[in-house]
Scaffold this active site. Structure first.
Site, PDB file in Angstrom:
ATOM      1  N   GLU A   1       6.074  -3.154 -11.782  1.00  0.00           N
ATOM      2  CA  GLU A   1       5.981  -4.596 -11.964  1.00  0.00           C
ATOM      3  C   GLU A   1       5.142  -4.878 -13.205  1.00  0.00           C
ATOM      4  O   GLU A   1       4.064  -4.295 -13.364  1.00  0.00           O
ATOM      5  CB  GLU A   1       5.340  -5.272 -10.748  1.00  0.00           C
ATOM      6  CG  GLU A   1       5.378  -6.770 -10.844  1.00  0.00           C
ATOM      7  CD  GLU A   1       4.826  -7.488  -9.618  1.00  0.00           C
ATOM      8  OE1 GLU A   1       4.779  -8.725  -9.634  1.00  0.00           O
ATOM      9  OE2 GLU A   1       4.422  -6.817  -8.649  1.00  0.00           O
TER      10      GLU A   1
ATOM     11  N   GLY B   1      -4.783  -4.195  -9.439  1.00  0.00           N
ATOM     12  CA  GLY B   1      -5.548  -3.857  -8.247  1.00  0.00           C
ATOM     13  C   GLY B   1      -4.739  -3.006  -7.296  1.00  0.00           C
ATOM     14  O   GLY B   1      -5.220  -2.016  -6.753  1.00  0.00           O
TER      15      GLY B   1
ATOM     16  N   MET C   1      -0.215  -2.486  -5.786  1.00  0.00           N
ATOM     17  CA  MET C   1       1.189  -2.857  -5.954  1.00  0.00           C
ATOM     18  C   MET C   1       1.932  -2.683  -4.650  1.00  0.00           C
ATOM     19  O   MET C   1       1.795  -1.661  -3.985  1.00  0.00           O
ATOM     20  CB  MET C   1       1.809  -1.988  -7.060  1.00  0.00           C
ATOM     21  CG  MET C   1       3.266  -2.282  -7.308  1.00  0.00           C
ATOM     22  SD  MET C   1       3.529  -4.001  -7.802  1.00  0.00           S
ATOM     23  CE  MET C   1       5.200  -4.231  -7.221  1.00  0.00           C
ATOM     24  N   GLU C   2       2.727  -3.702  -4.303  1.00  0.00           N
ATOM     25  CA  GLU C   2       3.338  -3.795  -2.978  1.00  0.00           C
ATOM     26  C   GLU C   2       4.676  -3.078  -2.860  1.00  0.00           C
ATOM     27  O   GLU C   2       5.508  -3.449  -2.027  1.00  0.00           O
ATOM     28  CB  GLU C   2       3.521  -5.269  -2.611  1.00  0.00           C
ATOM     29  CG  GLU C   2       4.598  -6.019  -3.395  1.00  0.00           C
ATOM     30  CD  GLU C   2       4.115  -6.718  -4.650  1.00  0.00           C
ATOM     31  OE1 GLU C   2       4.821  -7.599  -5.159  1.00  0.00           O
ATOM     32  OE2 GLU C   2       3.013  -6.373  -5.121  1.00  0.00           O
ATOM     33  N   ASN C   3       4.937  -2.050  -3.658  1.00  0.00           N
ATOM     34  CA  ASN C   3       6.209  -1.344  -3.596  1.00  0.00           C
ATOM     35  C   ASN C   3       6.630  -1.130  -2.144  1.00  0.00           C
ATOM     36  O   ASN C   3       5.831  -0.732  -1.308  1.00  0.00           O
ATOM     37  CB  ASN C   3       6.099   0.028  -4.263  1.00  0.00           C
ATOM     38  CG  ASN C   3       5.294  -0.011  -5.540  1.00  0.00           C
ATOM     39  OD1 ASN C   3       5.697  -0.609  -6.509  1.00  0.00           O
ATOM     40  ND2 ASN C   3       4.130   0.620  -5.513  1.00  0.00           N
TER      41      ASN C   3
ATOM     42  N   GLU D   1      -1.291  -6.785  -0.015  1.00  0.00           N
ATOM     43  CA  GLU D   1      -0.135  -5.942  -0.336  1.00  0.00           C
ATOM     44  C   GLU D   1       0.766  -5.751   0.885  1.00  0.00           C
ATOM     45  O   GLU D   1       1.987  -5.726   0.762  1.00  0.00           O
ATOM     46  CB  GLU D   1      -0.600  -4.588  -0.879  1.00  0.00           C
ATOM     47  CG  GLU D   1      -1.520  -4.668  -2.087  1.00  0.00           C
ATOM     48  CD  GLU D   1      -0.987  -5.528  -3.223  1.00  0.00           C
ATOM     49  OE1 GLU D   1       0.254  -5.650  -3.365  1.00  0.00           O
ATOM     50  OE2 GLU D   1      -1.805  -6.098  -3.967  1.00  0.00           O
TER      51      GLU D   1
END
Length: 880
Positions: free
Chosen positions: A127, A267, A269-271, A304
């Site tokens: 992202e 900070g 990442m919500e993969n 997240e």
């Protein structure tokens, strides 16, 4: 100087993608000298696109193309071409399979976008547009596909191979290599893709969902961090339960994974199913993390995880809609944090960030709406406006609808748009349809930049018992926007009589026993509200709980502010009254003579706070903190930072000297012998104790020094240990400061996250962080230019927090920052663009400072091969 101006992208030019991707098969061959990526895409023409005969255009960045095949046949050289950052296939059928093979060099990727290496492990950050650094692909959030990913690597060096979804196959390969195949059954945009390969410790747990499913929970960290996982794992389980109970959202995969990475621009990442975290945002123990760190980690883990629905299952159509997922999810994590701790303290913290930093952003050259109209580089729009103001916009909808209707609206939103890429309008429309409310005017919050100013005046008709509030709103001009329309503002207020009792708010003579708090809905430029049956002139308590992100202007007297500090039942407004009083006192001393009187009632107000054991101690801890220099700068018209610093220091010195005995007593009574706990009460006591300690050392108190040295020696937690160190570093006890810094570093030199705190404490201190000391920190063996956390902890802390040292009259701080931005621009332009922010508001400062800040910006502008990231910020900052 840059000669090719980056292209501006406009929201009003959005077009649906010409092609859709239904399925992607990825195979990664990972080696020490690079990685080969095989991508097989099932592609079809988009029936909604008007570009029926368009060629296929795929995004790419820093790729070496090895081959392109269409439906199994390798394409001839004239069938495709690489055009700058695109791969164009000239003629394709309506439906086809495309195979692309690329070679990349993760080990040389200093931008930390796409696939790169950190501490010996492979990891990704896609992202906003990092996936194009991995393979050629239609890298936009409205192209959603099902991904299957096979990762191959040397088994001894990389025993752990991870990607999105559920593992479906694994096995051995020749030459000591192995593979694992992952499949994510939910369509997702490429920005949610993730891959990790490394020699990591696995921490396991489980969670049972509301429907009885068992979810495997796993954290992957480097072996040295194995003891720092428990808190984040518990926070994850609390988040999962909360999201079920409050929003009805159950987790959808069989496994949820978190990986800690040292080198990370963001900070976390919500993969989908594989969240990658900056190590500083997930690793914690009481020996190495402060209370604030624990709270931050809990909030980020929740944030997240909550993205699984508000961002992943329902994502944004284009990057202009970024707040659709980020603003909504920040609001959700703020709700969660309030439920886990003190709601009042959480609201104070959120409002402080908004009023200090986001309001400054709104008033600066990079001001933009929550839904921007254009951008050059999307990475520059991961801003407080998108996140924090975006969350406030959602909070206002919640304020207007109430809990029940807001939940009904969120349920409808998730149900209606599951598996889709949508817009902020779709979100608001779901709230309208669920509640029956017309939010047409409210949409202006997404369209207009700037912070509304709400000006309030009042009058009281003693004979008729009518109290009238006259309220006017205006939205200041911002770059590219003028003549703003009035916005829909929920404005919460109460009235207090002279005994501090709430006054019923009757809006007509016929109404009796009205509520003691109301949310007025401001929709016009001017409003007048009459409250009947008011027996005496009341004191107004305005914008309770910070019900909207606006500036309130009302001529409170110091007597009224002192009254609200002691009597307002709204904890936020009680704190706010104290802040307004302190601001008024400090501002009166800026540029004043040395013998100018300091408001004596301020001392008595703080003495009452220190001596009143009946008050919420968490609130007291917040109320004892003077307004920051950054906030005082934001309130000034032509800021003279050294003068502001001096005035604030004078007030702090006066308070500490006048309240010495109370501070000693506060320190001693808040010093407990109990084991370390992370409860709100325990956190409040530690905050009080360390504030009292800092005030005592500020006046070079001998007993305070003894307290600090003993606390530093005996502390069983990082909050108290760092509190003592910070107090010493900000004091005039030079020898003790240097000894404490050396001992602290010796004890924690092997822990990168604690070393970052050690850097930051010095860089943010006007005592220990003058420019020569900052330059020395950059030469320290623990500093690493390739690590964003280290850069932020020194350069960022100096320019963003150590305002008195940064804004030296000779301009040396500005020149220093410009030099560091130019250096970083070549290796990590994202970080460079964020670090330059303190220079961008040069018009805010007194002319002697503003001129030199502008000159520093011009120096950056004239750099050869300036990145798109930094170019956009500098261009807008120097615009007339």
């Amino acid at each position: 100087m840059r000669t090719n101006q980056p292209q501006t992208i406009y929201l009003n030019e959005y077009q649906v993608p010409a092609y859709l991707v239904d399925h992607v098969d990825l195979r990664f061959e990972l080696f020490e000298d690079g990685a080969r990526v095989h991508s097989t895409m099932a592609v079809r023409r988009n029936p909604e696109s008007a570009q029926a005969e368009a060629p296929l255009e795929l995004n790419g960045d820093s790729l070496k193309l090895e081959s392109v095949s269409l439906d199994g046949s390798q394409l001839a050289g004239d069938a495709y071409e690489e055009q700058g950052d695109k791969l164009v296939v000239h003629t394709v059928p309506a439906q086809f399979e495309l195979n692309v093979v690329t070679w990349i060099e993760p080990q040389n990727n200093t931008r930390l976008e796409g696939l790169y290496k950190s501490s010996g492990m492979f990891c990704t950050q896609c992202e906003a547009e990092g996936f194009r650094c991995i393979t050629y692909y239609p890298d936009r959030p409205d192209v959603m596909a099902v991904f299957r990913t096979r990762v191959e690597a040397d088994k001894a060096a990389y025993p752990i191979l991870l990607s999105n979804g559920n593992p479906i196959e694994q096995g051995e390969l020749e030459g000591g290599r192995h593979f694992v195949t992952w499949e994510d059954p939910f369509p997702k945009p490429a920005y949610l893709f993730a891959l990790v390969a490394g020699d990591l410790v696995e921490k396991k747990d489980t969670f049972t969902t509301c429907s009885g499913r068992t979810i495997d929970l796993r954290m992957y960290v480097e072996p040295r961090n194995a003891a720092k996982c428990d808190f984040a794992m518990d926070a994850l389980k609390r988040s999962m339960r909360w999201d079920e109970e409050v929003y009805g959202r159950e987790y959808d995969l069989d496994i949820f994974m978190i990986v800690a990475v040292d080198d990370f621009n963001m900070g976390a990442m919500e993969n989908k199913g594989l969240n990658i975290f900056n190590s500083s945002c997930v690793l914690a123990s009481q020996e190495t993390a402060t209370d604030a760190s624990f709270q931050r980690i809990e909030a980020i883990v929740a944030h997240e995880y909550f993205h699984n629905w508000s961002g992943n299952r329902v994502t944004c159509r284009d990057w202009f809609q970024l707040s659709l997922k980020e603003g909504f999810t920040v609001f959700r994590d703020a709700q969660f944090s309030a439920d886990m701790g003190s709601p009042t303290v959480k609201r104070i913290e959120d409002a402080t960030l908004l009023r200090t930093a986001q309001f400054a952003e709104d008033a600066g050259p990079m001001a933009h709406p929550v839904r921007p109209a254009s951008y050059m580089e999307i990475s520059n729009f991961y801003t407080l406006t998108i996140y924090e103001k975006g969350a406030e916009v959602v909070r206002m909808i919640h304020n207007l609808l109430g809990d029940e209707l807001f939940r009904k609206g969120s349920d409808l939103y998730f149900e209606r748009h599951d598996g889709q890429a949508v817009t902020t309008d779709d979100f608001v429309r779901a709230m309208e349809d669920a509640s029956g409310r017309d939010l047409g005017q409210f949409r202006l919050w997404y369209e207009q930049a700037g912070t509304p100013v709400v000006t309030v005046s009042d009058d009281y008709d003693e004979q008729r018992g009518i109290y009238r509030l006259n309220i006017r709103q205006s939205v200041p001009d911002t770059p590219g926007q003028s003549g703003k329309k009035p916005q829909h503002i929920p404005f919460s207020l109460g009235l207090l009589d002279k005994a501090g009792e709430p006054v019923p708010l009757n809006l007509s003579a016929e109404e009796q026993g009205g509520p003691v708090e109301r949310v007025l809905e401001l929709t016009e430029t001017e409003h007048s509200f009459e409250f009947h049956g008011v027996p005496e002139r009341p004191v107004p308590s305005l914008l309770r709980n910070f019900s909207a992100p606006v500036r309130v202007q009302y001529p409170w007297s110091r007597e009224q502010l002192l009254f609200l500090m002691s009597h307002d039942p709204d904890g936020f407004n009680r704190w706010d009254a104290g802040q307004r009083l302190a601001v008024d006192v400090i501002q009166s001393l800026v540029g004043a003579a040395d013998d100018a009187e300091i408001e004596p009632r301020l001392v008595e107000a703080y003495r009452s706070l220190l001596n009143d054991a009946s008050l919420d101690q968490a609130l007291v801890a917040k109320m004892l903190l003077l307004p920051s220099e950054a906030y005082l700068v934001e309130l000034a018209d032509q800021a003279d930072v050294p003068a502001i610093h001096e005035a604030r220091q004078r007030v702090l010195t006066h308070l500490a000297e006048s309240l010495r005995e109370e501070l000693v007593a506060c320190y001693q009574r808040s010093k407990t012998q109990a084991d370390y706990q992370l409860t709100p009460d325990a956190i409040a006591l530690r905050s009080l104790r360390n504030t009292a300690l800092a005030w005592l050392l500020h006046i070079k108190d001998a007993q305070g020094l003894a307290f600090a040295l003993e606390q530093s020696r005996a502390a069983d937690n990082m909050t108290d240990r760092l509190g003592a160190l910070r107090a010493l570093v900000n004091s005039d006890f030079v020898d003790e400061r240097e000894q404490a810094l050396a001992e602290f570093y010796d004890q924690f030199s092997d822990d990168p996250q604690v070393v970052e705190m050690w850097f930051s404490v010095q860089a943010a201190s006007h005592q220990a962080g003058q420019l020569p000391q900052i330059q020395a920190l950059l030469q320290h063996t623990a500093f690493d230019w390739k690590n964003p956390n280290k850069v932020r902890s020194v350069v960022g802390a100096f320019a963003g927090q150590n305002l008195a040292a940064f804004h030296k009259a000779d301009g040396s701080g500005y020149q220093f920052l410009a030099d560091q931005v130019c250096r970083l621009d070549d290796s990590n332009p994202q970080i460079a663009a964020r670090l330059i922010s303190p220079l961008t508001r040069w018009k805010k400062f007194a002319p002697q400072y503003g001129r030199q800040m502008k000159a520093a910006l011009e120096l950056v502008r004239n750099k050869n091969e300036l990145s798109r990231d930094v170019y956009e910020v500098v261009l807008k900052s120097l615009a007339d």
